[in-house]
Design a protein around this motif. Structure first.
Motif, mmCIF file in Angstrom:
data_model
loop_
_atom_site.group_PDB
_atom_site.id
_atom_site.type_symbol
_atom_site.label_atom_id
_atom_site.label_comp_id
_atom_site.label_asym_id
_atom_site.label_seq_id
_atom_site.Cartn_x
_atom_site.Cartn_y
_atom_site.Cartn_z
ATOM 1 N N ASP A 18 13.916 -4.444 -18.966
ATOM 2 C CA ASP A 18 15.060 -4.472 -18.033
ATOM 3 C C ASP A 18 14.593 -4.817 -16.632
ATOM 4 O OD1 ASP A 18 16.688 -3.763 -20.122
ATOM 5 O OD2 ASP A 18 16.779 -1.619 -19.600
ATOM 6 N N ARG A 19 13.444 -4.219 -16.239
ATOM 7 C CA ARG A 19 12.923 -4.449 -14.893
ATOM 8 C C ARG A 19 12.522 -5.922 -14.718
ATOM 9 N NH1 ARG A 19 9.067 -0.887 -14.953
ATOM 10 N NH2 ARG A 19 10.483 0.835 -14.497
ATOM 11 N N GLN A 20 11.885 -6.471 -15.736
ATOM 12 C CA GLN A 20 11.460 -7.868 -15.639
ATOM 13 C C GLN A 20 12.666 -8.801 -15.587
ATOM 14 O OE1 GLN A 20 8.057 -9.042 -17.987
ATOM 15 N NE2 GLN A 20 8.990 -11.021 -18.484
ATOM 16 N N LYS A 21 13.678 -8.401 -16.316
ATOM 17 C CA LYS A 21 14.895 -9.208 -16.316
ATOM 18 C C LYS A 21 15.522 -9.234 -14.923
ATOM 19 C CE LYS A 21 19.177 -9.686 -19.001
ATOM 20 N NZ LYS A 21 19.989 -9.069 -20.075
ATOM 21 N N ILE A 22 15.493 -8.025 -14.289
ATOM 22 C CA ILE A 22 16.036 -7.927 -12.925
ATOM 23 C C ILE A 22 15.197 -8.751 -11.969
ATOM 24 C CG2 ILE A 22 16.417 -6.339 -10.993
ATOM 25 C CD1 ILE A 22 17.101 -4.185 -13.091
ATOM 26 N N TRP A 23 13.869 -8.625 -12.075
ATOM 27 C CA TRP A 23 12.984 -9.385 -11.202
ATOM 28 C C TRP A 23 13.238 -10.884 -11.312
ATOM 29 C CZ3 TRP A 23 9.871 -8.571 -7.235
ATOM 30 C CH2 TRP A 23 9.453 -7.265 -6.962
ATOM 31 N N ASN A 24 13.465 -11.341 -12.535
ATOM 32 C CA ASN A 24 13.707 -12.768 -12.740
ATOM 33 C C ASN A 24 14.997 -13.231 -12.084
ATOM 34 O OD1 ASN A 24 11.353 -13.008 -14.232
ATOM 35 N ND2 ASN A 24 12.375 -12.664 -16.205
ATOM 36 N N ALA A 25 15.958 -12.266 -11.950
ATOM 37 C CA ALA A 25 17.258 -12.634 -11.375
ATOM 38 C C ALA A 25 17.265 -12.549 -9.850
ATOM 39 C CB ALA A 25 18.346 -11.729 -11.955
ATOM 40 N N LEU A 26 16.281 -11.839 -9.259
ATOM 41 C CA LEU A 26 16.261 -11.635 -7.814
ATOM 42 C C LEU A 26 15.765 -12.871 -7.082
ATOM 43 C CD1 LEU A 26 14.804 -8.016 -7.575
ATOM 44 C CD2 LEU A 26 17.196 -8.717 -7.340
ATOM 45 N N GLU A 27 16.335 -13.068 -5.890
ATOM 46 C CA GLU A 27 15.857 -14.153 -5.040
ATOM 47 C C GLU A 27 16.100 -13.771 -3.583
ATOM 48 O OE1 GLU A 27 19.881 -16.932 -5.286
ATOM 49 O OE2 GLU A 27 18.039 -17.572 -6.274
ATOM 50 N N GLY A 84 17.710 -1.410 -9.297
ATOM 51 C CA GLY A 84 17.273 -1.744 -10.642
ATOM 52 C C GLY A 84 15.761 -1.669 -10.697
ATOM 53 N N VAL A 85 15.140 -2.055 -9.584
ATOM 54 C CA VAL A 85 13.715 -1.841 -9.330
ATOM 55 C C VAL A 85 13.619 -1.219 -7.943
ATOM 56 C CG1 VAL A 85 12.915 -3.739 -10.787
ATOM 57 C CG2 VAL A 85 13.497 -4.190 -8.399
ATOM 58 N N ASN A 86 12.488 -0.614 -7.655
ATOM 59 C CA ASN A 86 12.326 0.015 -6.350
ATOM 60 C C ASN A 86 12.150 -1.026 -5.258
ATOM 61 O OD1 ASN A 86 12.612 2.605 -7.223
ATOM 62 N ND2 ASN A 86 10.424 3.023 -7.397
ATOM 63 N N ALA A 87 12.853 -0.837 -4.142
ATOM 64 C CA ALA A 87 12.752 -1.726 -2.988
ATOM 65 C C ALA A 87 12.606 -0.872 -1.732
ATOM 66 C CB ALA A 87 13.981 -2.624 -2.902
ATOM 67 N N PHE A 88 12.141 -1.517 -0.652
ATOM 68 C CA PHE A 88 11.892 -0.819 0.607
ATOM 69 C C PHE A 88 12.920 -1.230 1.650
ATOM 70 C CE2 PHE A 88 9.519 -0.843 4.761
ATOM 71 C CZ PHE A 88 9.564 0.535 4.953
ATOM 72 N N LYS A 106 20.829 -6.838 1.725
ATOM 73 C CA LYS A 106 20.399 -8.234 1.609
ATOM 74 C C LYS A 106 18.881 -8.258 1.464
ATOM 75 C CE LYS A 106 21.400 -12.742 3.592
ATOM 76 N NZ LYS A 106 22.122 -13.464 4.649
ATOM 77 N N ILE A 107 18.392 -9.072 0.501
ATOM 78 C CA ILE A 107 16.950 -9.194 0.303
ATOM 79 C C ILE A 107 16.403 -10.122 1.375
ATOM 80 C CG2 ILE A 107 15.116 -9.939 -1.247
ATOM 81 C CD1 ILE A 107 16.999 -9.319 -3.583
ATOM 82 N N ILE A 108 15.545 -9.588 2.253
ATOM 83 C CA ILE A 108 15.016 -10.411 3.346
ATOM 84 C C ILE A 108 13.576 -10.848 3.073
ATOM 85 C CG2 ILE A 108 16.557 -9.498 5.114
ATOM 86 C CD1 ILE A 108 14.397 -7.606 6.010
ATOM 87 N N LYS A 109 12.892 -10.141 2.132
ATOM 88 C CA LYS A 109 11.551 -10.551 1.724
ATOM 89 C C LYS A 109 11.372 -10.238 0.246
ATOM 90 C CE LYS A 109 9.038 -10.180 6.102
ATOM 91 N NZ LYS A 109 7.905 -9.518 6.813
ATOM 92 N N LEU A 110 10.768 -11.165 -0.482
ATOM 93 C CA LEU A 110 10.574 -10.965 -1.923
ATOM 94 C C LEU A 110 9.220 -11.550 -2.330
ATOM 95 C CD1 LEU A 110 11.765 -10.153 -4.723
ATOM 96 C CD2 LEU A 110 12.713 -12.462 -4.858
ATOM 97 N N ASN A 111 8.376 -10.708 -2.908
ATOM 98 C CA ASN A 111 7.077 -11.149 -3.406
ATOM 99 C C ASN A 111 6.945 -10.634 -4.834
ATOM 100 O OD1 ASN A 111 4.313 -11.521 -4.045
ATOM 101 N ND2 ASN A 111 3.769 -11.409 -1.853
ATOM 102 N N LYS A 112 7.261 -11.523 -5.824
ATOM 103 C CA LYS A 112 7.261 -11.104 -7.224
ATOM 104 C C LYS A 112 5.850 -10.814 -7.724
ATOM 105 C CE LYS A 112 11.515 -13.503 -8.506
ATOM 106 N NZ LYS A 112 12.163 -14.455 -9.432
ATOM 107 N N ARG A 113 4.894 -11.552 -7.193
ATOM 108 C CA ARG A 113 3.537 -11.349 -7.666
ATOM 109 C C ARG A 113 3.032 -9.964 -7.299
ATOM 110 N NH1 ARG A 113 -1.425 -12.143 -5.514
ATOM 111 N NH2 ARG A 113 -0.564 -13.053 -3.607
ATOM 112 N N LEU A 139 14.501 -4.895 1.986
ATOM 113 C CA LEU A 139 15.955 -5.018 2.102
ATOM 114 C C LEU A 139 16.410 -4.833 3.543
ATOM 115 C CD1 LEU A 139 16.973 -2.729 -0.910
ATOM 116 C CD2 LEU A 139 16.643 -5.213 -0.933
ATOM 117 N N SER A 140 17.639 -5.231 3.817
ATOM 118 C CA SER A 140 18.271 -4.989 5.111
ATOM 119 C C SER A 140 19.755 -4.720 4.913
ATOM 120 C CB SER A 140 18.086 -6.177 6.049
ATOM 121 O OG SER A 140 18.826 -5.977 7.243
ATOM 122 N N ARG A 141 20.183 -3.608 5.450
ATOM 123 C CA ARG A 141 21.620 -3.328 5.481
ATOM 124 C C ARG A 141 22.194 -3.802 6.816
ATOM 125 N NH1 ARG A 141 24.363 1.618 7.136
ATOM 126 N NH2 ARG A 141 26.494 1.610 6.336
#
Length: 573
Positions: A105-114, A136-140, A165-172, A178-180
C-alpha cells in the motif's frame, strides 16, 4: 483427415505446453523480493492471513497489517479477498513467501505522489522542527508551514486532518515535506478580491480573530485584515483585548472606516449595540441609590460597573465619613457588589460620580446632639502626634486634645511624655466643627485654672521659696509650686554685677525670692533676689509696727476697761 487431425492436436499440445511454461516463467519473475503482485486470501488464522500469489506459491501476512481507521484488526477478512502485496522474501524455512500488505500500500502511495500535489493528512505527533503527518506514508510538516502566522501551541493540532501541498519529494530517500501555509495563502488571495469588492463603510461583517495586541485585535475578514481597536470593543472598560476575545473567535464587526487604496479597515464591535449612555440620565438620576460591581481600583478611587458599558467612580474621599482611607483596597476588592449613591452626572464626558459613605447617615450631623460642648467623655488614645493626641469619641469619630490643652501648668514638649496608645483618657468637649469634621477636646479643662488664683496667692512683695528648674543667660527659673514657675531676671539676681546667672545658682538648688509682678495673660511671675533684703526689712518693720499697734490697742482697751470699772464702782457708792 485423420492424419491432419493428429497433426493439429500435436500442434495444439505443443502450443499449450509452450504457453504454460511462459506463464510459469513470468510468475517466477514476479515472485521476486521487492515486487508487488496480486494476492488472494486462502485462509484466515488468528495471527496471520495465508495468501496465494500464483505460481503455486503461498505466503503469510501478519494479522496486524489488516487494521481499520481506528487501529483495530478488521473482522471482515474472508477467503477470496484480493489485494496487492509486496514480496519481502521468496521463501522461508517453512517454504512460504514473506509478504506485506502495508508495504505494498505504501509503495502504491509513493508511486502516486508527486511534487506540487495536494493531499489530505492527519497530524500524528510533534517532532523536532514541526509535525509528523500521515498521508498514507509519513511526511514532515515544518513549523513555519503550519499556518499563515506562527502557531504557539502545536499540540492543539494533534489528531486534526487538513489538506497539504507537497513542496519537496525525494522518493529515493523517502522524504516528503508538506505545507499547509501555501494552500492558506492561495485561499486567502482568492478571497481577497471578493472581499475588497463587497466591503463598504457601515457594513456589519463576520470575521475571525487573527491576532491580539495590547492596543486591539486584527480581524480576518476574508483575505484582508481589519483593526478592531481596544476602545471600539466595548462601551465599558476593557483592560486588554484578551479579556473579551480569543484568537480564532468568529465575531460580527462593523466597518467604521475603509481606505480602498491602502486597503486599511477600521472595525468596531461596540457600535453594533446601542450606546448605553444615551439613557443614563434617566436610569441613574442624581441622589438615587445604585448597585454595581467593582471592576477596577486605582490610587484615587474605585470604578463600579452599573451596567455593561456604564461605570461610575467612587472617589477615595467618598468612601467613609470618618476614616481617612489611604487606598481603596482597604475598603473594596475587585468583584465586590456595592451599593452607592449617584452624586453627579457628566454625560458629555461619560462620567458618573458615586458615593459610598452617602449610603449611611453622616455621623457628624448628629454628633453635636450626642456630645454637646462641655460633655465629659472617656475614650482610648488612638494616635499620638507632635501637636496632640486623638481620642476615640464615637464610632469612627476621634477627638483631638491639642498639646496646649493637656495641662494648665506643665510645659509638654511631646504628648508621648504623658500618654501612650491605648490609654483611657477623660476629656471635655470644647468645640465641634461639623463642616470641617473636627472634634476638639481638652484634658486640662477638667480642673480649674490655677492661674485664676495666682494673683491672690502671690501678691507683689510676697516672699517665696522654690527649687531652681533652669538657668539661662537671661535669668533663673524657680518653681513656685508644682507646674508654676517664676523668672528671676539677671538684673534682679544681685545688686552687685555678676558675670552669668550660671555662676550664681544651679538646677536643683533652693532659693528665696520676692514677687515683683504677676501677669495672668502671659502666665508669668517676675521674681527678685536683689530686692529680697529690702522686702525682708520692710516685712520686719511692718511686723514690728503691727506688733506695736496691737500692743497700743491692747493697752488702750485695758485702760478703757479699768476706767469703766472705776466709774462703775463710784456710781455704786
Amino acid at each position: 483427415m485423420v492424419e491432419n487431425t493428429e497433426n493439429q492436436e500435436e500442434y495444439m499440445d505443443d502450443d499449450f505446453e509452450g504457453s504454460f511454461e511462459d506463464l510459469f516463467e513470468n510468475s517466477l519473475k514476479e515472485l521476486k523480493a521487492g515486487n508487488v503482485v496480486v494476492g488472494t486470501v486462502v485462509q484466515v488464522n488468528p495471527d496471520s492471513v495465508v495468501v496465494d500469489v500464483g505460481g503455486k506459491s503461498e505466503g503469510l501476512i501478519p494479522i496486524n497489517e489488516f487494521l481499520d481507521e481506528q487501529g483495530q484488526v478488521k473482522t471482515d477478512i474472508k477467503v477470496g479477498d484480493q489485494f496487492d502485496v509486496l514480496i519481502e522474501r521468496t521463501e522461508n524455512e517453512n517454504g512460504l513467501i514473506s509478504l506485506s500488505k502495508e508495504k505494498a500500500d505504501r509503495q502504491k502511495i509513493w508511486n502516486a505522489l508527486e511534487e506540487g500535489a495536494v493531499v489530505d493528512g492527519r497530524i500524528l505527533s510533534r517532532i523536532k522542527g514541526g509535525l509528523s503527518v500521515d498521508i498514507g506514508v509519513n511526511a514532515f510538516l515544518p513549523g513555519s508551514q503550519v499556518d499563515l502566522r506562527p502557531v504557539r501551541n502545536l499540540d492543539k493540532m494533534l489528531g486534526e486532518t487538513y489538506s497539504f501541498k507537497i513542496i519537496k519529494l525525494n522518493k529515493r530517500r523517502g522524504n516528503i515535506v508538506l505545507s499547509r501555509r501555501v494552500l492558506l495563502e492561495e485561499q486567502r488571495e482568492n478571497m481577497r478580491g471578493d472581499t475588497l469588492k463587497m466591503l463598504e463603510e457601515g457594513q456589519v461583517v463576520e470575521g475571525t480573530v487573527k491576532n491580539l495586541t495590547d492596543y486591539g485585535a486584527f480581524i480576518d475578514l476574508g483575505g484582508i485584515d481589519g483593526l478592531l481597536h481596544i476602545t471600539d470593543m466595548s462601551w465599558g472598560r476593557v483592560t486588554h483585548p484578551s479579556d473579551i476575545l480569543n484568537v480564532g473567535d468568529k465575531i460580527n464587526v462593523k466597518v467604521l472606516k475603509f481606505d480602498r487604496d491602502k486597503e486599511r479597515v477600521s472595525l468596531g464591535l461596540k457600535q453594533i449595540a446601542p450606546d448605553p449612555w444615551l439613557d443614563v440620565e434617566a436610569k441613574f438620576p442624581v441622589g438615587q441609590k445604585v448597585t454595581g460591581k467593582v471592576v477596577s481600583l486605582t490610587d484615587y478611587g474605585a470604578f463600579v460597573e452599573l451596567e455593561e458599558g456604564v461605570e461610575g467612580l467612587i472617589h477615595v474621599s467618598e468612601m467613609s465619613w470618618t476614616k481617612r482611607i489611604k487606598h481603596p483596597n482597604k475598603v473594596l476588592n475587585i468583584g465586590d457588589e456595592v451599593e452607592s449613591v449617584v452624586l453627579a452626572l457628566d454625560i458629555p464626558n461619560r462620567r458618573i460620580s458615586l458615593g459610598l459613605k452617602q449610603v449611611e447617615p453622616n455621623p457628624w450631623e448628629v454628633v453635636g446632639e450626642k456630645f454637646p460642648i462641655g460633655t465629659i467623655i472617656e475614650g482610648q488614645v488612638k494616635n499620638i502626634t507632635d501637636f496632640g493626641i486623638f481620642v476615640g469619641v464615637d464610632e469612627g469619630i476621634d477627638g483631638l486634645v491639642h498639646i496646649s490643652d493637656l495641662s494648665w501648668t506643665k510645659r509638654v514638649k511631646h504628648p508621648s511624655e504623658i500618654y501612650k496608645k491605648g490609654d483611657v483618657v477623660r476629656a471635655v468637649v470644647l468645640n465641634i466643627d461639623r463642616e470641617n469634621e473636627r472634634f476638639s477636646l481638652g484634658v486640662k479643662q477638667l480642673m480649674s485654672d490655677p492661674w485664676e488664683s495666682i494673683p491672690v496667692r502671690y501678691t507683689p512683695g510676697t516672699i517665696i521659696r522654690g527649687q531652681v528648674t533652669s538657668v539661662t543667660d537671661f535669668g533663673i527659673f524657680l518653681e513656685v509650686e508644682e507646674g508654676i514657675e517664676g523668672l528671676i531676671h539677671v538684673s534682679e539676681i544681685s545688686k552687685e554685677k555678676i558675670d552669668s546667672p550660671k555662676n550664681f545658682a544651679k538646677v536643683g538648688e533652693d532659693l528665696e525670692a520676692v514677687v515683683l509682678h504677676v501677669d495672668t495673660v502671659e502666665r508669668k511671675i517676675a521674681l527678685s533676689i536683689k530686692h529680697l533684703a529690702d522686702q525682708k526689712e520692710k516685712a520686719e518693720v511692718d511686723a514690728f509696727l503691727g506688733a506695736q499697734r496691737n500692743a497700743t490697742s491692747n493697752f488702750g482697751d485695758l485702760l478703757q476697761g479699768a476706767l469703766h470699772k472705776a466709774g462703775g464702782e463710784k456710781d455704786g457708792e
